[in-house]
Design an enzyme around this catalytic site. Structure first.
Site, mmCIF file in Angstrom:
data_model
loop_
_atom_site.group_PDB
_atom_site.id
_atom_site.type_symbol
_atom_site.label_atom_id
_atom_site.label_comp_id
_atom_site.label_asym_id
_atom_site.label_seq_id
_atom_site.Cartn_x
_atom_site.Cartn_y
_atom_site.Cartn_z
ATOM 1 N N LEU A 1 0.861 -1.181 0.000
ATOM 2 C CA LEU A 1 0.000 0.000 0.000
ATOM 3 C C LEU A 1 0.899 1.233 0.000
ATOM 4 C CD1 LEU A 1 -2.832 -0.726 2.615
ATOM 5 C CD2 LEU A 1 -3.139 -0.366 0.161
ATOM 6 N N ASP A 2 0.540 2.253 -0.773
ATOM 7 C CA ASP A 2 1.292 3.509 -0.754
ATOM 8 C C ASP A 2 1.300 4.082 0.665
ATOM 9 O OD1 ASP A 2 1.817 3.417 -3.461
ATOM 10 O OD2 ASP A 2 0.080 4.647 -4.010
#
Length: 301
Positions: A46-47
């Site tokens: 996930l960013d």
């Protein structure tokens, strides 16, 4: 002589509700520290500014990571209409803008073009490697990065909210390797108004749901406490999309030694992947052939 890793031999899955402002690798490091585990990894980055499910595998569960990574995942995300950025999210610089704002009906009518098997160009600021370098590192250095379109399966893409003319909230279910930022960028271009992501939350990932998730605060509060172990899901959770094939004690011994072992076939075809179990515990993953499982991954319980 290789150095032995420090820590406990503990296996299982911890489902973390990742907060914004921390990288996926930082979450893995924190989980590994809290459990004093020898080995840890995650199933799908996930960013840093994204939130939601980050499934962290410990010990033998890391061998099941590919099966969760390949599974479908679901995201809720907000698109800011009218502006494009160089990062395709709110962290970047605005590169193009428009006063045009599409109607709800126009957004809905554009969504089928982004479902099914599509080709998607990753964001310039992504972890994709180009000539051995990360695209984001090249982009930060001012280089123009040529990224090749990649296949992506999008099972579902729907409009779930329209807070105002400038924003739209979408729900997407997709396969491995999808970039939500690219969907927002390409949808904005298709609508003629540009767009970028301003908020992203992963709401489920393969077998893992938000109701199973724990927070970073909970992890830190229970660090090195035996009570933390009770939050782990079994490593077999990462194998739920594969057929389970019960085996015998003799079959388990053969499989753990890397040899084919007899299994009781279920709903599986010759040449398909499945996992052998003994008393409900995973023994091995492998290919089913005529009553035997030929192991590719073996679990040490």
């Amino acid at each position: 002589m290789a150095r032995r890793k420090k820590g406990r031999n503990i296996s299982g899955w911890l489902v973390v509700d990742k907060p914004a402002g921390i990288s996926s690798n930082d979450v893995v490091g924190k989980v590994r520290w809290a459990f004093n585990a020898k080995k840890a990894g995650h199933a799908g980055t996930l960013d840093p500014e994204a939130t939601g499910i980050l499934a962290v595998a410990l010990g033998e569960a890391t061998k099941t990571v590919p099966y969760v990574t390949d599974a479908l995942k679901a995201y809720d995300f907000m698109v800011r209409l009218g502006k494009a950025t160089n990062t395709d999210d709110a962290e970047g610089e605005v590169t193009q803008s428009s006063d045009l704002r599409p109607s709800d009906a126009e957004i809905v009518s554009a969504l089928p073009g982004f479902t099914g098997n599509i080709m998607q160009v990753p964001p310039q600021f992504s972890a994709v490697k180009v000539d051995g370098k990360r695209a984001y590192a090249m982009a930060r250095g001012g280089e123009e990065v040529e990224l090749t379109a990649r296949p992506l399966f999008v099972d579902e893409l729907s409009l779930i909210d329209r807070p105002d003319a400038d924003h739209a909230v979408l729900h997407m279910v997709c396969g491995k390797g999808g970039y939500v930022r690219s969907i927002a960028r390409d949808l904005g271009e298709a609508l003629g108004c540009f767009g970028h992501v301003t908020g992203l939350r992963r709401v489920w990932s393969g077998p893992f749901e938000l109701e199973d998730a724990v927070t970073i605060d909970q992890i830190e509060a229970l660090a090195k406490d035996p009570a933390l172990d009770e939050l782990l899901l079994p490593l077999e959770t990462g194998l739920v999309d594969l057929p389970e094939l019960p085996t015998t004690a003799d079959g388990a011994t053969r499989l753990r030694n890397g040899n084919p072992g007899l299994v009781l076939a279920s709903d599986i075809e010759y040449g398909e992947e499945g996992w052998a179990s003994l008393n409900g515990q995973a023994v091995a993953v492998g290919t089913y052939k005529a009553g035997e499982l030929h192991p590719s991954r073996v679990f040490v319980n």
